[in-house]
Each structure stands twice: as C-alpha cells, then as structure tokens.
Design an enzyme around this catalytic site. Structure first.
Site, PDB file in Angstrom:
ATOM      1  N   LYS A 192       0.813  -1.145  -0.054  1.00 39.50           N
ATOM      2  CA  LYS A 192      -0.063   0.041   0.026  1.00 39.50           C
ATOM      3  C   LYS A 192       0.745   1.372   0.073  1.00 39.50           C
ATOM      4  O   LYS A 192       0.625   2.272  -0.800  1.00 39.50           O
ATOM      5  CB  LYS A 192      -0.844  -0.047   1.113  1.00 39.50           C
ATOM      6  CG  LYS A 192      -1.731   1.121   1.348  1.00 39.50           C
ATOM      7  CD  LYS A 192      -2.816   1.121   2.357  1.00 39.50           C
ATOM      8  CE  LYS A 192      -2.376   0.601   3.545  1.00 39.50           C
ATOM      9  NZ  LYS A 192      -1.731   1.721   4.404  1.00 39.50           N
ATOM     10  N   ARG A 267     -10.780   3.859  10.052  1.00 42.41           N
ATOM     11  CA  ARG A 267     -10.910   2.488  10.643  1.00 42.41           C
ATOM     12  C   ARG A 267     -12.343   2.172  10.844  1.00 42.41           C
ATOM     13  O   ARG A 267     -12.433   0.782  11.249  1.00 42.41           O
ATOM     14  CB  ARG A 267      -9.888   2.439  11.491  1.00 42.41           C
ATOM     15  CG  ARG A 267      -8.558   2.697  11.100  1.00 42.41           C
ATOM     16  CD  ARG A 267      -7.857   1.520  10.452  1.00 42.41           C
ATOM     17  NE  ARG A 267      -6.515   1.727  10.255  1.00 42.41           N
ATOM     18  CZ  ARG A 267      -5.628   0.829   9.527  1.00 42.41           C
ATOM     19  NH1 ARG A 267      -6.082  -0.029   8.769  1.00 42.41           N
ATOM     20  NH2 ARG A 267      -4.493   1.242   9.164  1.00 42.41           N
ATOM     21  N   ARG A 306      10.600  -9.500   4.629  1.00 38.31           N
ATOM     22  CA  ARG A 306      10.849  -8.424   4.890  1.00 38.31           C
ATOM     23  C   ARG A 306      11.591  -8.034   6.186  1.00 38.31           C
ATOM     24  O   ARG A 306      12.478  -7.194   6.432  1.00 38.31           O
ATOM     25  CB  ARG A 306       9.450  -7.300   4.810  1.00 38.31           C
ATOM     26  CG  ARG A 306       9.764  -5.844   4.925  1.00 38.31           C
ATOM     27  CD  ARG A 306       8.551  -5.010   4.490  1.00 38.31           C
ATOM     28  NE  ARG A 306       7.741  -5.122   6.017  1.00 38.31           N
ATOM     29  CZ  ARG A 306       6.660  -4.485   5.828  1.00 38.31           C
ATOM     30  NH1 ARG A 306       5.865  -3.633   4.956  1.00 38.31           N
ATOM     31  NH2 ARG A 306       5.720  -4.768   6.962  1.00 38.31           N
ATOM     32  N   ARG A 312      12.056  -4.957  11.922  1.00 34.63           N
ATOM     33  CA  ARG A 312      10.791  -4.795  12.829  1.00 34.63           C
ATOM     34  C   ARG A 312      10.484  -6.194  13.176  1.00 34.63           C
ATOM     35  O   ARG A 312      10.440  -7.039  12.583  1.00 34.63           O
ATOM     36  CB  ARG A 312       9.694  -4.315  11.824  1.00 34.63           C
ATOM     37  CG  ARG A 312       9.814  -2.918  11.245  1.00 34.63           C
ATOM     38  CD  ARG A 312       8.743  -2.498  10.329  1.00 34.63           C
ATOM     39  NE  ARG A 312       7.405  -2.881  10.764  1.00 34.63           N
ATOM     40  CZ  ARG A 312       6.229  -2.568  10.266  1.00 34.63           C
ATOM     41  NH1 ARG A 312       6.153  -1.740   9.100  1.00 34.63           N
ATOM     42  NH2 ARG A 312       5.173  -2.795  10.814  1.00 34.63           N
ATOM     43  N   ARG A 324      -2.075  -9.479  12.816  1.00 33.89           N
ATOM     44  CA  ARG A 324      -2.145  -8.281  12.016  1.00 33.89           C
ATOM     45  C   ARG A 324      -3.047  -8.331  10.912  1.00 33.89           C
ATOM     46  O   ARG A 324      -3.806  -7.384  10.829  1.00 33.89           O
ATOM     47  CB  ARG A 324      -0.950  -7.675  11.704  1.00 33.89           C
ATOM     48  CG  ARG A 324       0.069  -7.244  12.851  1.00 33.89           C
ATOM     49  CD  ARG A 324       1.650  -7.105  12.530  1.00 33.89           C
ATOM     50  NE  ARG A 324       1.684  -6.160  11.373  1.00 33.89           N
ATOM     51  CZ  ARG A 324       2.609  -6.052  10.629  1.00 33.89           C
ATOM     52  NH1 ARG A 324       3.773  -6.911  10.839  1.00 33.89           N
ATOM     53  NH2 ARG A 324       2.626  -5.214   9.612  1.00 33.89           N
TER      54      ARG A 324
END
Length: 368
Positions: A192, A267, A306, A312, A324
């Site tokens: 995104k 959201r 990733r 992360r 998630r």
C-alpha cells in the site's frame, strides 16, 4: 445538498454561527457609534439581510440607505465594478458605515469608499459579514468582520448564484466535482505504501498518512500533538475528534490540491462519517475506497522476507503477522460494507509487479 441552476452546493456555515457573528458586530457598533447618528449603507443586492439584522441590533438613532453595484457574473468576479444606483443622501461631515455581505478582492468596496470620500464623509467604517483574506488586495481597513472564509464561492443569507439562493438561511458552498479523494486500504505487506507514492505522483494527489501526521504533530509539540500525547501517555485511545482535526489541518495546508489519498483513516464507520463531514465542509467527498487484495499466505511470506532486512519485530513473528492480517480484515469488513452501500468500494488484485498493480489501480481511478 441543493442545486441552483446547473451547479450543486453543500452546507458550509450554519445559521446559528451567522447570527452569532452578527451579534458580535452589532455589539461593537453600539459601543463605537453611540449617539453618532450613523448612516448605514448597504450594498445591494447581497447585503439586504445583513443590513436588516444590523439595524435591528443598533440601539441608537441611525439612518439606512443602499447603493447598488455589480461586479459578478456567474461564479467569477468580472474585476470591473459598475455603479448602478447612486447615493442620494447628503453625507457631508457624517459617520457612514458601509455594510457588505462579503469582501473578497475589495473592488466593490474601493469604489464605494472613493465615492463617499468625494462626497465629504467625516468618518467611514467598513463592516462585512463574510471576508476572504486570501484574495483581498486593498489597503482599506475592515473595521468589523463577521466570519473569515477560504476563497470559495458561497450562496445564502443574501448571496446568490445568478439570482438564486439569496433566501437561504444558512451558507452553502459550491460543490467541487473535480477532486479525486481516495481511501486507500491494504493488509500488511500488500504494498500500500509503495502504491500510494506512485499514485501520488501519477495523479498529483496529496498523500496523507495518519501515522505520519500523528508523528509530526507529537514530535513538533503542536497543540493537537500535545493533546494526542496526553491520551497516549495514559494508555488511552486518541479520540476521533483529535484525529479528524489533525487531518483537517493537513487538508487545509493544500487548498488547491487535486485530491487526497487517505492512508490509515478511517478505521470505523464513525470515523468514515467524520471524514465525510470534513470533506463535505469543503465542498467535496470521498471518491472511492480502494483496497489491495492479497491472499494471506502471500502476505505472510512477504512480511517474513521483509523482516529479514527491516529489523521490525512484528515482521519476524508469523503469529504476530497473522494476527495483524486478521485485525485488518476485521476492520476492513465494516468499511467495505460502508462504502459498498455508496457504490464506492473497489477491490484490486495486489499480486504482481509494482507497475502491474499500478495499472489495475489506475483503471479504477480513471473511471471515477
């Protein structure tokens, strides 16, 4: 929303707000002009309601007159002011208050002030119900200002579009149909952020990432950032009102934008309603919710890859990643239904090369 001739207008300023502004001007006029027997001069046609309201609020002797000038055709100023009806009263040595419905470039106002000075007024004061500071280019001081507004075409409360709209009790603004405002969604790992940057460049849109906006406001200790941090520090959710006020400030930074990409907001349905109200107040709307669709297993694989380079922690744990993704679908399902009811939801295949996905997104946007 209302339609006048060939154009659509949306609510902008409520009647209560207008009356409150007029009350404030009336109070100041009573303080400044007590026992001066002023002459109130209204500028026709737009100021007739404003003049009436001011006259009712003035507690001392006064006279009321009108002049009629024209500087508008359609929704654009002609930049040429023509005096249609002159002033008959003797204004020599008098205090005169010019009552304008709206001051934008100031061309009409300049003509009236010149006229009054030539006729020997001892004191000229200017009161305007609405004022557009962005386009005002005269040195004449405005003594009383009701409401400052952006440079938008408005109708109502005496103001018209080719004769219509003067009788409206609140202010409406011209609805812009030329902006493309996208709510961009995609699960973690869908790409995104990459596509937002590409679309921003391709369509000359402004990308507003809610996360970036929050970080900027908190880092720079803005009023809204400090307020948001006070909730975060207490472990509480930041109220939607604070978030929408941050987004409003971001939108106002680029009033001439061709459109916006909203990333990370809304959201919930309540937030979607708030965003709709925000854009409606500016005469525009959400054009579409565009969601990148990618199978869960592909997302998990992308994020784990990733995580090998991103550092992360939430990209390195498969259970965390799957949670998630689940949270994303739980949230998106609500908004998908919300925008589907408005025929504004578009799902786009998010698997493939970057330029292939961009082409699919562009096919949707080009049809909006």
């Amino acid at each position: 929303m209302i339609k006048l001739h060939d154009l659509q207008f949306v609510p902008f300023i409520a009647e209560d707000t207008i009356l409150e502004a007029i009350d404030t001007i009336g109070d100041k006029l009573n303080q400044d002009l007590a026992n001066k027997n002023p002459l109130f001069i209204g500028v026709l046609n737009g100021a007739f309601i404003f003049v009436s309201e001011i006259a009712k609020r003035f507690n001392y002797n006064c006279e009321v007159s009108f002049v009629k000038l024209a500087s508008y055709e359609g929704v654009k100023s002609t930049q040429t002011v023509k005096q249609l009806v002159g002033l008959n009263e003797d204004v020599t040595g008098r205090t005169v208050v010019v009552l304008e419905d709206i001051v934008d470039t100031g061309n009409t106002l300049e003509t009236i002030v010149t006229l009054l000075k030539n006729q020997g007024c001892s004191e000229i004061k200017i009161a305007t119900l609405f004022y557009k500071p962005e386009v005002y280019n005269k040195e004449i001081i405005l003594d009383y200002i009701g409401i400052e507004i952006p440079n938008r075409f408005i109708v109502g409360y005496g103001l018209d579009y080719n004769g219509l709209g003067r009788n409206l009790n609140e202010i409406y603004q011209l609805k812009s149909n030329n902006m493309t405002n996208l709510v961009l969604f995609g699960p973690p790992g869908a790409g995104k952020g990459t596509q937002a940057e590409v679309l921003k460049q391709k369509y000359d849109l402004v990308h507003i990432s809610t996360g970036d906006v929050f970080r900027y406001n908190i880092k720079n200790a803005t009023e809204l950032g400090t307020l948001a941090k006070s909730y975060i520090d207490k472990g509480q959710l930041v109220p939607d009102e604070v978030t929408i006020n941050m987004l409003n400030a971001e939108v106002d930074k680029t009033p001439d934008a061709k459109g916006f990409i909203f990333d990370g907001f809304p959201r919930t349905e309540a937030q979607a309603d708030s965003l709709s109200e925000l854009l409606s107040s500016k005469g525009v709307e959400v054009s579409a919710m565009v969601a990148l669709e990618v199978e869960d297993e592909i997302l998990v694989k992308r994020l784990l890859q990733r995580g090998e380079t991103s550092g992360r922690a939430d990209d390195a744990d498969e259970d965390v990643i799957r949670n998630r993704i689940k949270v994303y679908y739980d949230e998106t399902a609500i908004l998908k239904n919300y925008y589907q009811k408005q025929d504004k939801y578009f799902g786009v295949d998010g698997v493939g090369a970057i330029d292939e996905i961009t082409e699919r997104l562009s096919a949707v946007i080009d049809k909006l």
